[in-house]
Design a protein around this motif. Structure first.
Motif, PDB file in Angstrom:
ATOM      1  N   ASP A  92      -4.965   7.505   8.114  1.00  9.00           N
ATOM      2  CA  ASP A  92      -4.046   8.637   8.197  1.00  9.00           C
ATOM      3  C   ASP A  92      -3.681   9.106   6.788  1.00  9.00           C
ATOM      4  N   ALA A  93      -4.117  10.313   6.420  1.00  6.24           N
ATOM      5  CA  ALA A  93      -3.850  10.842   5.082  1.00  6.24           C
ATOM      6  C   ALA A  93      -2.451  11.432   4.959  1.00  6.24           C
ATOM      7  N   THR A  94      -1.730  11.547   6.065  1.00 15.17           N
ATOM      8  CA  THR A  94      -0.408  12.180   6.024  1.00 15.17           C
ATOM      9  C   THR A  94       0.692  11.203   5.638  1.00 15.17           C
ATOM     10  N   VAL A  95       0.384   9.907   5.558  1.00 13.73           N
ATOM     11  CA  VAL A  95       1.394   8.900   5.205  1.00 13.73           C
ATOM     12  C   VAL A  95       1.029   8.242   3.879  1.00 13.73           C
ATOM     13  N   ASP A  96       2.022   7.623   3.245  1.00 13.06           N
ATOM     14  CA  ASP A  96       1.782   6.913   1.991  1.00 13.06           C
ATOM     15  C   ASP A  96       0.967   5.650   2.238  1.00 13.06           C
ATOM     16  N   HIS A  97       0.155   5.278   1.236  1.00 12.22           N
ATOM     17  CA  HIS A  97      -0.600   4.033   1.281  1.00 12.22           C
ATOM     18  C   HIS A  97      -0.466   3.324  -0.068  1.00 12.22           C
ATOM     19  N   ASP A  98      -0.361   2.008  -0.024  1.00 12.73           N
ATOM     20  CA  ASP A  98      -0.285   1.197  -1.236  1.00 12.73           C
ATOM     21  C   ASP A  98      -1.206  -0.010  -1.106  1.00 12.73           C
ATOM     22  N   PHE A  99      -1.836  -0.375  -2.196  1.00 15.31           N
ATOM     23  CA  PHE A  99      -2.548  -1.655  -2.255  1.00 15.31           C
ATOM     24  C   PHE A  99      -2.593  -2.138  -3.694  1.00 15.31           C
ATOM     25  N   SER A 100      -2.845  -3.429  -3.844  1.00 15.31           N
ATOM     26  CA  SER A 100      -2.880  -4.013  -5.178  1.00 15.31           C
ATOM     27  C   SER A 100      -3.876  -5.158  -5.219  1.00 15.31           C
ATOM     28  N   PHE A 101      -4.253  -5.542  -6.425  1.00 14.03           N
ATOM     29  CA  PHE A 101      -5.148  -6.680  -6.646  1.00 14.03           C
ATOM     30  C   PHE A 101      -5.035  -7.092  -8.103  1.00 14.03           C
ATOM     31  N   LYS A 102      -5.624  -8.230  -8.444  1.00  8.47           N
ATOM     32  CA  LYS A 102      -5.600  -8.717  -9.819  1.00  8.47           C
ATOM     33  C   LYS A 102      -7.015  -8.814 -10.385  1.00  8.47           C
TER      34      LYS A 102
END
Length: 320
Positions: free
Chosen positions: A304-314
């Motif tokens: 869904d492109a209408t909502v915020d998305h977050d991800f992370s990695f090291k």
């Protein structure tokens, strides 16, 4: 340089340099992202890493018209200007030092932690932004955070971070599910630690999206060659990417970008393998094909492109 338990910070014209024992990182204000990750003298960047939104379309994507309905993301993947850069040093906001103010600095600036954030604007209608921040510690580890701001746009093919390495990997190892997996193709995966020789590409009659690995703890890339003809050391060298403590890491590791796969209508049209293309994917669209090729992917496997998305990695360099 007499390194301590702090980062050596270099405020150069149009460049932020961060280095410690056996690593040197350069972040370019002009390029709008990292320009060099050099670890034990080995360069890991061929191009500045960028957010990525497009995957090579599959037979099923073309059958259900997803390649047409989502075509804005193809343009966004090709052109993604950086519109802002923010800098924090030891937890405090710092105005980006540009020439001639950089002349005020010596070569003796140090910090425990430096965070630099690049904000990109998509070439979509409406436009939206993606922020990528790099937090570097004296250990050489880099925490990467990606934040996508939702907007009224078509469903995303993928939301990830793409890093192109200068030479082909000889192999990669990972801990996660066996084989190629996608959100709607995970049931057959067996948890374990796996070694993959080279950079295999699934031999479809028409080159398309392939090689995704879902729900991993880490992936480690091994290379044995560089573009430095003066480098006499041919020993293999490695770089590791780790999932956050409370999360998983999705990745693909191929010799081609999505554009190179997309542009080939037959395998023989693919170029010779010269690089390693690593995509760390925060969100991955399913591949479908449940009843017949051409059926849409189930709604729960859309992005869904209408909502915020977050991800992370090291990013964890091999320094010992």
């Amino acid at each position: 340089m007499d390194y301590t338990n702090k980062l050596h910070v270099v405020y150069d014209d149009n460049i932020l340099g961060l280095d410690g024992k056996d690593f040197q990182y350069l972040f370019s204000y002009e390029q709008g992202g990292p320009e060099s990750f050099k670890i034990k003298g080995k360069e890991w960047l061929y191009r500045s890493p960028r957010p990525t939104f497009w995957r090579a379309t599959t037979d099923n994507d073309r059958g259900n018209g997803f390649n047409v309905s989502s075509v804005q993301w193809l343009a966004a993947d090709y052109v993604l200007p950086c519109q802002d850069i923010a800098l924090r040093v030891d937890g405090k906001d710092k105005k980006l030092p540009l020439a001639p103010k950089t002349n005020r600095y010596s070569n003796q600036e140090f910090a425990k932690k430096v965070k630099i954030t690049f904000t990109y604007q998509t070439q979509t209608v409406p436009a939206t932004t993606v922020q990528v921040s790099y937090t570097v510690k004296a250990s050489g580890k880099i925490k990467v955070n990606v934040h996508y701001t939702g907007a009224q746009l078509p469903s995303l093919p993928v939301l990830g971070w793409r890093m192109i390495m200068p030479t082909p990997a000889t192999s990669f190892d990972y801990e996660g599910l066996s084989g190629e997996t996608y959100p709607d193709r995970m049931a057959g995966g067996i948890e374990g630690t796996y070694h993959v020789e080279g950079l295999p590409v699934t031999p479809y009659l028409v080159p398309q999206e392939n090689g995704m690995h879902m729900a991993n703890k880490w992936v480690q890339i091994t290379r044995a060659t560089t573009l430095n003809n003066a480098d006499p050391d041919a020993a293999p060298f490695r770089l590791k990417f780790e999932a956050p403590k409370k999360g998983k890491l999705n990745f693909s590791c191929l010799p081609y970008t999505s554009a190179e796969l997309e542009n080939a209508t037959h395998p023989e049209e693919l170029p010779a393998a010269h690089r390693t293309v690593l995509v760390i994917a925060g969100e991955v669209r399913g591949v479908g094909g449940i009843d017949s090729w051409g059926a849409d992917v189930e709604e729960k496997y859309h992005i869904d492109a209408t909502v915020d998305h977050d991800f992370s990695f090291k990013i964890v360099p091999e320094l010992n």
